[in-house]
Design an enzyme around this catalytic site. Sequence first.
Site, PDB file in Angstrom:
ATOM      1  N   THR A 176      64.226  54.499  23.100  1.00  0.00           N
ATOM      2  CA  THR A 176      65.021  54.963  21.964  1.00  0.00           C
ATOM      3  C   THR A 176      65.195  56.481  21.971  1.00  0.00           C
ATOM      4  O   THR A 176      64.307  57.205  22.435  1.00  0.00           O
ATOM      5  CB  THR A 176      64.329  54.540  20.651  1.00  0.00           C
ATOM      6  OG1 THR A 176      64.947  55.212  19.547  1.00  0.00           O
ATOM      7  CG2 THR A 176      62.841  54.896  20.646  1.00  0.00           C
ATOM      8  N   ASP A 177      66.295  56.940  21.390  1.00  0.00           N
ATOM      9  CA  ASP A 177      66.495  58.394  21.268  1.00  0.00           C
ATOM     10  C   ASP A 177      65.521  59.010  20.265  1.00  0.00           C
ATOM     11  O   ASP A 177      65.413  60.230  20.172  1.00  0.00           O
ATOM     12  CB  ASP A 177      67.949  58.720  20.888  1.00  0.00           C
ATOM     13  CG  ASP A 177      68.374  58.224  19.519  1.00  0.00           C
ATOM     14  OD1 ASP A 177      67.591  57.507  18.862  1.00  0.00           O
ATOM     15  OD2 ASP A 177      69.508  58.543  19.092  1.00  0.00           O
ATOM     16  N   GLU A 178      64.801  58.162  19.502  1.00  0.00           N
ATOM     17  CA  GLU A 178      63.862  58.704  18.504  1.00  0.00           C
ATOM     18  C   GLU A 178      62.670  59.398  19.148  1.00  0.00           C
ATOM     19  O   GLU A 178      61.949  60.135  18.482  1.00  0.00           O
ATOM     20  CB  GLU A 178      63.367  57.601  17.571  1.00  0.00           C
ATOM     21  CG  GLU A 178      64.487  57.027  16.744  1.00  0.00           C
ATOM     22  CD  GLU A 178      64.030  56.354  15.461  1.00  0.00           C
ATOM     23  OE1 GLU A 178      62.876  56.521  15.055  1.00  0.00           O
ATOM     24  OE2 GLU A 178      64.868  55.656  14.871  1.00  0.00           O
ATOM     25  N   LYS A 211      56.835  54.003  20.899  1.00  0.00           N
ATOM     26  CA  LYS A 211      57.856  53.842  21.941  1.00  0.00           C
ATOM     27  C   LYS A 211      57.677  54.914  23.029  1.00  0.00           C
ATOM     28  O   LYS A 211      57.845  54.637  24.216  1.00  0.00           O
ATOM     29  CB  LYS A 211      59.262  53.929  21.339  1.00  0.00           C
ATOM     30  CG  LYS A 211      59.670  52.735  20.493  1.00  0.00           C
ATOM     31  CD  LYS A 211      59.731  51.427  21.249  1.00  0.00           C
ATOM     32  CE  LYS A 211      60.929  51.321  22.164  1.00  0.00           C
ATOM     33  NZ  LYS A 211      60.990  49.966  22.821  1.00  0.00           N
ATOM     34  N   TYR A 253      56.406  54.510  14.800  1.00  0.00           N
ATOM     35  CA  TYR A 253      57.328  53.754  15.658  1.00  0.00           C
ATOM     36  C   TYR A 253      57.710  54.567  16.899  1.00  0.00           C
ATOM     37  O   TYR A 253      57.510  54.129  18.040  1.00  0.00           O
ATOM     38  CB  TYR A 253      58.594  53.348  14.880  1.00  0.00           C
ATOM     39  CG  TYR A 253      59.733  52.989  15.790  1.00  0.00           C
ATOM     40  CD1 TYR A 253      59.661  51.860  16.611  1.00  0.00           C
ATOM     41  CD2 TYR A 253      60.873  53.792  15.882  1.00  0.00           C
ATOM     42  CE1 TYR A 253      60.691  51.547  17.487  1.00  0.00           C
ATOM     43  CE2 TYR A 253      61.908  53.479  16.758  1.00  0.00           C
ATOM     44  CZ  TYR A 253      61.812  52.356  17.547  1.00  0.00           C
ATOM     45  OH  TYR A 253      62.819  52.049  18.425  1.00  0.00           O
TER      46      TYR A 253
END
Length: 338
Positions: A124-126, A152, A148
């Site tokens: 994810t870009d997060e 990741k 989260y």
Amino acid sequence: MKILVTGGAGFIGSHLVRRLVTGGGHEVVNLDALKYSGNPANLRDLEGDRRYRFVHGDIGDQPLVERVLREHRIEAVVNAAAETHVDRSIMDPGTFARTDVVGTGVLLEESRRAGVSRFLQVSTDEVYGSVETGSSTEEAPLVPRSPYSASKAGGELLVLSYWTTFGFPVMVTRGSNTYGPNQYPEKFIPLFVTNAIDDQALPLYGDGRQCRDWLAVEDHCAAIDHVLLRGEPGQVYNIGGGNERENLVVAERLLACLGKPAQLIRFVRDRPGHDRRYAVDCTKLHALGWRPSVSFEGGLNATVEWYRTHESWWRPIKSGEFRRYYEEQYRTRLNEAG
Ligand code: DAU
């Protein structure tokens, strides 16, 4: 190819499985634990297709993963199984570490031992954290800020270490905010659309000016497919839709699509540690030959229409486990907002 897709009963996973089977002609085994957001109804159309097999189980179940990889002579693995919702990671961080880090580690090690020839980690870009200005290239530092995104980041770092240490051919994709049909209604767009259909309040966090880059699920899956076939081992690829929008603008737009009043929007207490903005630089994936094809306005209209015409898909979901989650997450916030 014989491909194992994990989390294939979920939102992105189910669109990816369908694409690989019906578009790519691959044989796909879908390993899914069917936790709260996994839904066998998402792939009902593939039941009976001899190119598709479903296995019920967890990526952290080592004996099961070992057996599935060997029995089906799997050549490539796409790990799309994950705990994915930031708000739930604030309520229960441990589950995220178990699935997104430890589970990924089990799947990765068994894939290496089974001699799989490509392993793609859907990330994810997060992991870049909040990006106040500009956009993150794949070399930007990882500064995850929620349980989260930290889980990741941990999972993908483990995956990348297998290239350095073992020469195991892994790839990582970092996708931006994805939307489309079959998305569990805890996420922003399906939550707001389904609430609006029922004339319920839309709980907008903080000032509603946070920015996300929206990516249609079909574009996200096309990018994963592209990287799986053409990506270079050991590499990371950003996937963005090129559609940066503020949350308030998206909320107003989907209300307009449904012909509902803007007064349904309620500004509620913010998410703790809420990332202000995500933005990815996709030069590397564009150079590899992928581009998004869906405009945000077209994609959002089609998504709103899908939820409007598929109440039989989301109504049972919103009345089950979801109701307890919704009470815990939103009741006090909505009461405070009046
Ligand atoms: O960027 C990719 C990520 O996008 C994925 O890795 C995550 O799995 C996915 O959940 C998503 O993360 P976000 O936290 O950005 O998505 P979410 O749908 O939860 O929220 C989108 C924006 O809308 C965010 O700024 C928070 C805001 N929001 C969300 C909800 C659920 C609200 O204002 N109210 C809400 O009730």
